[in-house]
Design an enzyme around this catalytic site. Structure first.
Site, PDB file in Angstrom:
ATOM      1  CD  GLU A 118      -1.911  -1.974   2.259  1.00 50.03           C
ATOM      2  OE1 GLU A 118      -1.047  -1.857   3.156  1.00 50.03           O
ATOM      3  OE2 GLU A 118      -2.631  -2.965   2.140  1.00 50.03           O
ATOM      4  CG  ASN A 123       5.528   8.257  -1.341  1.00 54.78           C
ATOM      5  OD1 ASN A 123       6.379   8.806  -2.036  1.00 54.78           O
ATOM      6  ND2 ASN A 123       5.815   7.466  -0.327  1.00 54.78           N
ATOM      7  CE1 TYR A 130       7.662   0.676  -3.757  1.00 55.90           C
ATOM      8  CE2 TYR A 130       5.674   1.909  -3.251  1.00 55.90           C
ATOM      9  CZ  TYR A 130       6.889   1.392  -2.860  1.00 55.90           C
ATOM     10  OH  TYR A 130       7.341   1.585  -1.584  1.00 55.90           O
TER      11      TYR A 130
HETATM   12  C1  LIG Z   1      10.725   6.081  -2.405  1.00 57.79           C
HETATM   13  C2  LIG Z   1      12.216   5.940  -2.084  1.00 57.79           C
HETATM   14  C3  LIG Z   1      12.413   4.699  -1.216  1.00 57.79           C
HETATM   15  C4  LIG Z   1      12.999   5.774  -3.406  1.00 57.79           C
HETATM   16  O1  LIG Z   1      14.323   5.440  -3.078  1.00 57.79           O
HETATM   17  P1  LIG Z   1      15.582   5.741  -4.016  1.00 57.79           P
HETATM   18  O2  LIG Z   1      16.685   4.898  -3.511  1.00 57.79           O
HETATM   19  O3  LIG Z   1      15.824   7.198  -4.112  1.00 57.79           O
HETATM   20  O4  LIG Z   1      15.027   5.199  -5.418  1.00 57.79           O
HETATM   21  P2  LIG Z   1      15.874   4.750  -6.693  1.00 57.79           P
HETATM   22  O5  LIG Z   1      17.101   5.560  -6.841  1.00 57.79           O
HETATM   23  O6  LIG Z   1      16.014   3.271  -6.648  1.00 57.79           O
HETATM   24  O7  LIG Z   1      14.854   5.165  -7.845  1.00 57.79           O
HETATM   25  C5  LIG Z   1      14.292   4.211  -8.696  1.00 57.79           C
HETATM   26  C6  LIG Z   1      13.207   4.870  -9.547  1.00 57.79           C
HETATM   27  O8  LIG Z   1      12.130   5.330  -8.739  1.00 57.79           O
HETATM   28  C7  LIG Z   1      11.599   6.552  -9.294  1.00 57.79           C
HETATM   29  N1  LIG Z   1      11.874   7.659  -8.359  1.00 57.79           N
HETATM   30  C8  LIG Z   1      12.601   7.626  -7.217  1.00 57.79           C
HETATM   31  N2  LIG Z   1      12.585   8.831  -6.614  1.00 57.79           N
HETATM   32  C9  LIG Z   1      11.834   9.634  -7.386  1.00 57.79           C
HETATM   33  C10 LIG Z   1      11.440  11.001  -7.298  1.00 57.79           C
HETATM   34  N3  LIG Z   1      11.849  11.786  -6.282  1.00 57.79           N
HETATM   35  N4  LIG Z   1      10.631  11.504  -8.251  1.00 57.79           N
HETATM   36  C11 LIG Z   1      10.208  10.735  -9.280  1.00 57.79           C
HETATM   37  N5  LIG Z   1      10.560   9.436  -9.433  1.00 57.79           N
HETATM   38  C12 LIG Z   1      11.356   8.889  -8.496  1.00 57.79           C
HETATM   39  C13 LIG Z   1      12.328   6.755 -10.592  1.00 57.79           C
HETATM   40  O9  LIG Z   1      11.615   6.026 -11.576  1.00 57.79           O
HETATM   41  C14 LIG Z   1      13.660   6.092 -10.295  1.00 57.79           C
HETATM   42  O10 LIG Z   1      14.363   5.693 -11.436  1.00 57.79           O
HETATM   43  P3  LIG Z   1      15.439   6.735 -12.101  1.00 57.79           P
HETATM   44  O11 LIG Z   1      16.289   7.275 -10.980  1.00 57.79           O
HETATM   45  O12 LIG Z   1      16.155   5.864 -13.058  1.00 57.79           O
HETATM   46  O13 LIG Z   1      14.577   7.804 -12.712  1.00 57.79           O
HETATM   47  C15 LIG Z   1      12.779   7.195  -1.364  1.00 57.79           C
HETATM   48  O14 LIG Z   1      12.383   8.350  -2.068  1.00 57.79           O
HETATM   49  C16 LIG Z   1      12.333   7.331   0.085  1.00 57.79           C
HETATM   50  O15 LIG Z   1      12.976   6.799   1.004  1.00 57.79           O
HETATM   51  N6  LIG Z   1      11.217   8.090   0.313  1.00 57.79           N
HETATM   52  C17 LIG Z   1      10.689   8.297   1.671  1.00 57.79           C
HETATM   53  C18 LIG Z   1      10.121   7.036   2.214  1.00 57.79           C
HETATM   54  C19 LIG Z   1       8.992   6.484   1.368  1.00 57.79           C
HETATM   55  O16 LIG Z   1       8.137   7.210   0.882  1.00 57.79           O
HETATM   56  N7  LIG Z   1       8.986   5.148   1.205  1.00 57.79           N
HETATM   57  C20 LIG Z   1       7.950   4.436   0.470  1.00 57.79           C
HETATM   58  C21 LIG Z   1       6.819   4.108   1.382  1.00 57.79           C
HETATM   59  S1  LIG Z   1       5.536   3.223   0.533  1.00 57.79           S
END
Ligand SMILES: CC(C)(COP(=O)(O)OP(=O)(O)OC[C@H]1O[C@@H](n2cnc3c(N)ncnc32)[C@H](O)[C@@H]1OP(=O)(O)O)[C@@H](O)C(=O)NCCC(=O)NCCS
Length: 159
Positions: A118, A123, A130
């Site tokens: 979920e 977000n 995802y």
């Molecule tokens: C969501 C989260 C875990 C992503 O982690 P991350 O290590 O930065 O993600 P990645 O580098 O693996 O990114 C993979 C893909 O996700 C998408 N993505 C990640 N961050 C993004 C952003 N800020 N905006 C748009 N797309 C994004 C992109 O498609 C990205 O691919 P790309 O870098 O080649 O464009 C991170 O932003 C986070 O910790 N957020 C706060 C906690 C949270 O919301 N967790 C999810 C709860 S359901």
């Protein structure tokens, strides 16, 4: 003849979270979420047979640094992802994607055929990740996050 330059692979690896990692994981959680999981809640996952907490770590001259974590439950044929976080300074390096792929691979090795989660409707970074991993939206839980009366989007991936 010159050899082609080696592909720069990810500089991090994965391991299970232990009690020694709790302070750091709770710190990443506080920095990343408006409603973070407490250290106690994270610690409780260590005691559940069905719960898995994987962390991504990077080694440098100062030692090991935790970059992110994923919490998932493995029940019957389902991987249910409860939490995912990447440290602010390590974002957009593929850590979140790699953690999710590792969770899927762990599930597959143990016979899981589906992954579910979920996510808050607002977000957008997580939703983008995802969707990129192949998750599809299968439903909405209205006001699931009661404090903000925010809907949860329910997503599913065939493993
Ligand atoms: C969501 C989260 C875990 C992503 O982690 P991350 O290590 O930065 O993600 P990645 O580098 O693996 O990114 C993979 C893909 O996700 C998408 N993505 C990640 N961050 C993004 C952003 N800020 N905006 C748009 N797309 C994004 C992109 O498609 C990205 O691919 P790309 O870098 O080649 O464009 C991170 O932003 C986070 O910790 N957020 C706060 C906690 C949270 O919301 N967790 C999810 C709860 S359901």
């Amino acid at each position: 003849m010159r050899r082609p330059a080696a592909e720069p692979g990810p500089s991090f690896r994965f391991r299970r979270m232990t009690a020694a990692d709790l302070d750091r994981v709770a710190e990443i959680e506080r920095a990343g979420f408006a409603h973070p999981w407490s250290r106690e809640l994270l610690a409780r996952e260590l005691g559940q047979a069905w719960s898995h907490v994987l962390i991504a770590v990077e080694e440098d001259e100062k030692g090991e640094r935790v970059l992110g974590y994923v919490v998932f439950w493995l029940v019957h044929d389902e991987v249910h992802v409860l939490n995912l976080g990447t440290a602010l300074e390590a974002r957009r390096r593929g850590v979140g994607r790699a953690l999710m792929e590792e969770a899927h691979a762990t599930g597959r090795r143990r016979g899981a055929s589906v992954a579910t989660l979920e996510v808050r409707r607002s977000n957008l970074p997580a939703l983008a990740l995802y969707r990129d991993l192949g998750y599809r939206q299968v439903g909405i839980r209205p006001n699931y996050y009661a404090e903000e009366r925010e809907d949860a989007i329910v997503m599913v991936l065939d493993l």
